[in-house]
Design an enzyme around this catalytic site. Structure first.
Site, PDB file in Angstrom:
ATOM      1  N   HIS A  25      -8.014   1.441  -4.780  1.00 55.43           N
ATOM      2  CA  HIS A  25      -9.009   1.233  -3.713  1.00 55.43           C
ATOM      3  C   HIS A  25      -9.689   2.571  -3.465  1.00 55.43           C
ATOM      4  O   HIS A  25      -9.097   3.475  -2.870  1.00 55.43           O
ATOM      5  CB  HIS A  25      -8.273   0.721  -2.469  1.00 55.43           C
ATOM      6  CG  HIS A  25      -9.139   0.527  -1.267  1.00 55.43           C
ATOM      7  ND1 HIS A  25      -8.616   0.317  -0.003  1.00 55.43           N
ATOM      8  CD2 HIS A  25     -10.487   0.482  -1.117  1.00 55.43           C
ATOM      9  CE1 HIS A  25      -9.597   0.173   0.857  1.00 55.43           C
ATOM     10  NE2 HIS A  25     -10.753   0.281   0.220  1.00 55.43           N
ATOM     11  N   MET A  50     -11.920   4.872  -1.625  1.00 59.18           N
ATOM     12  CA  MET A  50     -12.632   5.156  -0.371  1.00 59.18           C
ATOM     13  C   MET A  50     -13.242   6.540  -0.527  1.00 59.18           C
ATOM     14  O   MET A  50     -12.853   7.511   0.127  1.00 59.18           O
ATOM     15  CB  MET A  50     -11.645   5.083   0.808  1.00 59.18           C
ATOM     16  CG  MET A  50     -11.238   3.648   1.114  1.00 59.18           C
ATOM     17  SD  MET A  50      -9.760   3.547   2.144  1.00 59.18           S
ATOM     18  CE  MET A  50      -8.518   3.674   0.883  1.00 59.18           C
ATOM     19  N   GLY A  56       0.920  -2.099   4.121  1.00 58.69           N
ATOM     20  CA  GLY A  56       1.474  -0.755   4.028  1.00 58.69           C
ATOM     21  C   GLY A  56       2.636  -0.586   4.964  1.00 58.69           C
ATOM     22  O   GLY A  56       3.791  -0.770   4.598  1.00 58.69           O
ATOM     23  N   HIS A 109      -0.913  -1.181  -4.439  1.00 64.36           N
ATOM     24  CA  HIS A 109      -2.222  -0.830  -3.875  1.00 64.36           C
ATOM     25  C   HIS A 109      -2.269   0.688  -3.686  1.00 64.36           C
ATOM     26  O   HIS A 109      -1.424   1.272  -2.994  1.00 64.36           O
ATOM     27  CB  HIS A 109      -2.422  -1.565  -2.558  1.00 64.36           C
ATOM     28  CG  HIS A 109      -3.781  -1.396  -1.957  1.00 64.36           C
ATOM     29  ND1 HIS A 109      -4.871  -2.120  -2.371  1.00 64.36           N
ATOM     30  CD2 HIS A 109      -4.220  -0.579  -0.970  1.00 64.36           C
ATOM     31  CE1 HIS A 109      -5.930  -1.758  -1.664  1.00 64.36           C
ATOM     32  NE2 HIS A 109      -5.564  -0.815  -0.796  1.00 64.36           N
ATOM     33  N   ASP A 153      -4.486   3.829  -2.521  1.00 61.99           N
ATOM     34  CA  ASP A 153      -5.623   4.192  -1.661  1.00 61.99           C
ATOM     35  C   ASP A 153      -6.095   5.612  -1.918  1.00 61.99           C
ATOM     36  O   ASP A 153      -5.384   6.571  -1.597  1.00 61.99           O
ATOM     37  CB  ASP A 153      -5.182   4.106  -0.193  1.00 61.99           C
ATOM     38  CG  ASP A 153      -5.107   2.685   0.300  1.00 61.99           C
ATOM     39  OD1 ASP A 153      -6.085   1.934   0.125  1.00 61.99           O
ATOM     40  OD2 ASP A 153      -4.059   2.327   0.881  1.00 61.99           O
ATOM     41  N   SER A 192       0.858  -1.188   0.000  1.00 66.76           N
ATOM     42  CA  SER A 192       0.000   0.000   0.000  1.00 66.76           C
ATOM     43  C   SER A 192       0.888   1.230   0.000  1.00 66.76           C
ATOM     44  O   SER A 192       1.568   1.520   0.993  1.00 66.76           O
ATOM     45  CB  SER A 192      -0.900   0.019   1.227  1.00 66.76           C
ATOM     46  OG  SER A 192      -1.554   1.271   1.277  1.00 66.76           O
ATOM     47  N   GLY A 217      -3.281   4.185   7.528  1.00 66.07           N
ATOM     48  CA  GLY A 217      -2.367   3.061   7.655  1.00 66.07           C
ATOM     49  C   GLY A 217      -1.953   2.893   9.105  1.00 66.07           C
ATOM     50  O   GLY A 217      -2.226   3.751   9.945  1.00 66.07           O
ATOM     51  N   MET A 253      -8.666   8.528  -0.964  1.00 61.29           N
ATOM     52  CA  MET A 253      -9.552   8.952   0.132  1.00 61.29           C
ATOM     53  C   MET A 253     -10.007  10.380  -0.115  1.00 61.29           C
ATOM     54  O   MET A 253      -9.188  11.237  -0.465  1.00 61.29           O
ATOM     55  CB  MET A 253      -8.804   8.897   1.456  1.00 61.29           C
ATOM     56  CG  MET A 253      -8.192   7.543   1.744  1.00 61.29           C
ATOM     57  SD  MET A 253      -7.353   7.587   3.335  1.00 61.29           S
ATOM     58  CE  MET A 253      -6.641   5.948   3.365  1.00 61.29           C
ATOM     59  N   MET A 305     -11.891  -5.319   4.399  1.00 67.32           N
ATOM     60  CA  MET A 305     -11.137  -4.373   5.227  1.00 67.32           C
ATOM     61  C   MET A 305     -10.982  -4.970   6.628  1.00 67.32           C
ATOM     62  O   MET A 305     -11.970  -5.309   7.286  1.00 67.32           O
ATOM     63  CB  MET A 305     -11.861  -3.033   5.335  1.00 67.32           C
ATOM     64  CG  MET A 305     -11.832  -2.179   4.072  1.00 67.32           C
ATOM     65  SD  MET A 305     -10.187  -1.869   3.407  1.00 67.32           S
ATOM     66  CE  MET A 305      -9.382  -1.031   4.787  1.00 67.32           C
ATOM     67  N   ASP A 363      -6.996  -6.042   3.633  1.00 68.26           N
ATOM     68  CA  ASP A 363      -6.314  -4.748   3.718  1.00 68.26           C
ATOM     69  C   ASP A 363      -6.455  -4.187   5.127  1.00 68.26           C
ATOM     70  O   ASP A 363      -7.564  -3.907   5.579  1.00 68.26           O
ATOM     71  CB  ASP A 363      -6.970  -3.810   2.687  1.00 68.26           C
ATOM     72  CG  ASP A 363      -6.348  -2.428   2.612  1.00 68.26           C
ATOM     73  OD1 ASP A 363      -5.302  -2.202   3.230  1.00 68.26           O
ATOM     74  OD2 ASP A 363      -6.930  -1.588   1.896  1.00 68.26           O
ATOM     75  N   GLY A 364      -5.310  -4.019   5.795  1.00 67.35           N
ATOM     76  CA  GLY A 364      -5.300  -3.377   7.099  1.00 67.35           C
ATOM     77  C   GLY A 364      -4.629  -4.227   8.157  1.00 67.35           C
ATOM     78  O   GLY A 364      -5.117  -5.318   8.464  1.00 67.35           O
TER      79      GLY A 364
HETATM   80  C1  DX5 Z   1      -6.530   1.977   4.983  1.00 71.29           C
HETATM   81  C2  DX5 Z   1      -5.952   1.601   3.630  1.00 71.29           C
HETATM   82  C3  DX5 Z   1      -4.877   0.597   3.674  1.00 71.29           C
HETATM   83  C4  DX5 Z   1      -3.671   0.980   4.475  1.00 71.29           C
HETATM   84  C5  DX5 Z   1      -3.084  -0.266   5.032  1.00 71.29           C
HETATM   85  O1  DX5 Z   1      -7.696   2.690   4.788  1.00 71.29           O
HETATM   86  O2  DX5 Z   1      -6.978   1.099   2.789  1.00 71.29           O
HETATM   87  O3  DX5 Z   1      -4.502   0.184   2.363  1.00 71.29           O
HETATM   88  O4  DX5 Z   1      -2.688   1.674   3.734  1.00 71.29           O
HETATM   89  O5  DX5 Z   1      -2.017   0.063   5.840  1.00 71.29           O
HETATM   90  P1  DX5 Z   1      -1.429  -0.934   6.916  1.00 71.29           P
HETATM   91  O6  DX5 Z   1      -0.930  -2.141   6.177  1.00 71.29           O
HETATM   92  O7  DX5 Z   1      -0.355  -0.120   7.546  1.00 71.29           O
HETATM   93  O8  DX5 Z   1      -2.553  -1.275   7.866  1.00 71.29           O
HETATM   94 ZN    ZN Z   2      -6.518   0.103   0.825  1.00 70.14          ZN
END
Ligand code: DX5
Ligand code: ZN
Length: 216
Positions: free
Chosen positions: A65, A67, A197, A32, A34, A7, A143, A36, A136, A175-176
């Protein structure tokens, strides 16, 4: 086969291209990405211009992804600027089937995601329309959060439903909070795409970590 998707939310954005190169050289399968919007989640990351430049820079597949609210408004732009996979949230869209169709029509792989509070059954109606589902395992937005074990059962339920429908090639992404321990828990439950990530970008040896995440 298990795939690993770093990520890039955890990358140094001032050195994004080389950071992505390093992850791909370390054995990652896809990047990946993200997105937002500060509305669907309480954070703002990056969007189409960054995708466009990253896609021009790298040959790596890009897993977008979204969001964001009303993702249908932006599918064409994400697809045309390099998204290979586009994930929308079932919680964010009123016309889920239409938006998934639009993703496919624009040549990307459609994918549907559920937040931690959403049951897996919420996406059963869309499984035949997607190539990937995204579970999720943290509340989306940031992250570095801790893995929520409720994702394990969701992967089992989704894998069983995909098998029942004959969808043998379905990618189940998580993811997460993924690290070696939680990654293994998820792949044993049926997931086969691991997003990571902070664990990967902070790793001393990302190649060793990717190899370990991919070990069956
Ligand atoms: C959170 C994101 C993830 C995030 C994951 O909303 O969708 O992709 O970057 O990060 P880690 O692996 O640090 O939880
Ligand atoms: Zn993500």
């Amino acid at each position: 086969m298990i795939q690993v998707a770093p990520s890039i939310l955890s990358a140094d954005f001032a050195r994004l291209g080389p950071a992505c190169d390093a992850m791909m050289a370390a054995g990652a399968d896809l990047l990946h990405f993200d997105v937002m919007d500060g509305v669907f989640v309480p954070n703002i990351s990056f969007g189409i211009p960054v995708l466009k430049d990253l896609n021009a820079y790298t040959d790596a597949p890009i897993d977008v992804h979204l969001m964001i609210t009303e993702p249908h408004r932006y599918i064409a732009q994400f697809a045309e600027n390099g998204a290979d996979y586009i994930t929308i949230h079932v919680e964010a869209e009123s016309d889920v089937p239409g938006t998934l169709r639009a993703i496919a029509d624009h040549g990307a792989v459609p994918s549907i995601s559920i937040k931690p509070g959403t049951p897996p059954q919420a996406i059963f109606p869309y499984l035949t329309q997607v190539g990937m589902v995204l579970i999720m395992s943290v509340e989306p937005g940031f992250g570095g959060q801790s893995f929520m074990p409720s994702a394990i059962e969701k992967a089992k339920v989704l894998r069983a439903e995909c098998d029942r429908l004959g969808l043998w090639d379905m990618l189940i992404e998580v993811d997460g909070g993924i690290n070696l321990t939680t990654g293994r828990q998820m792949t044993e439950a049926g997931a086969n795409v691991l997003v990571a990530g902070s664990a990967l970008f902070k790793a001393q040896d990302p190649a060793a970590m990717i190899t370990a995440l991919k070990a069956e």
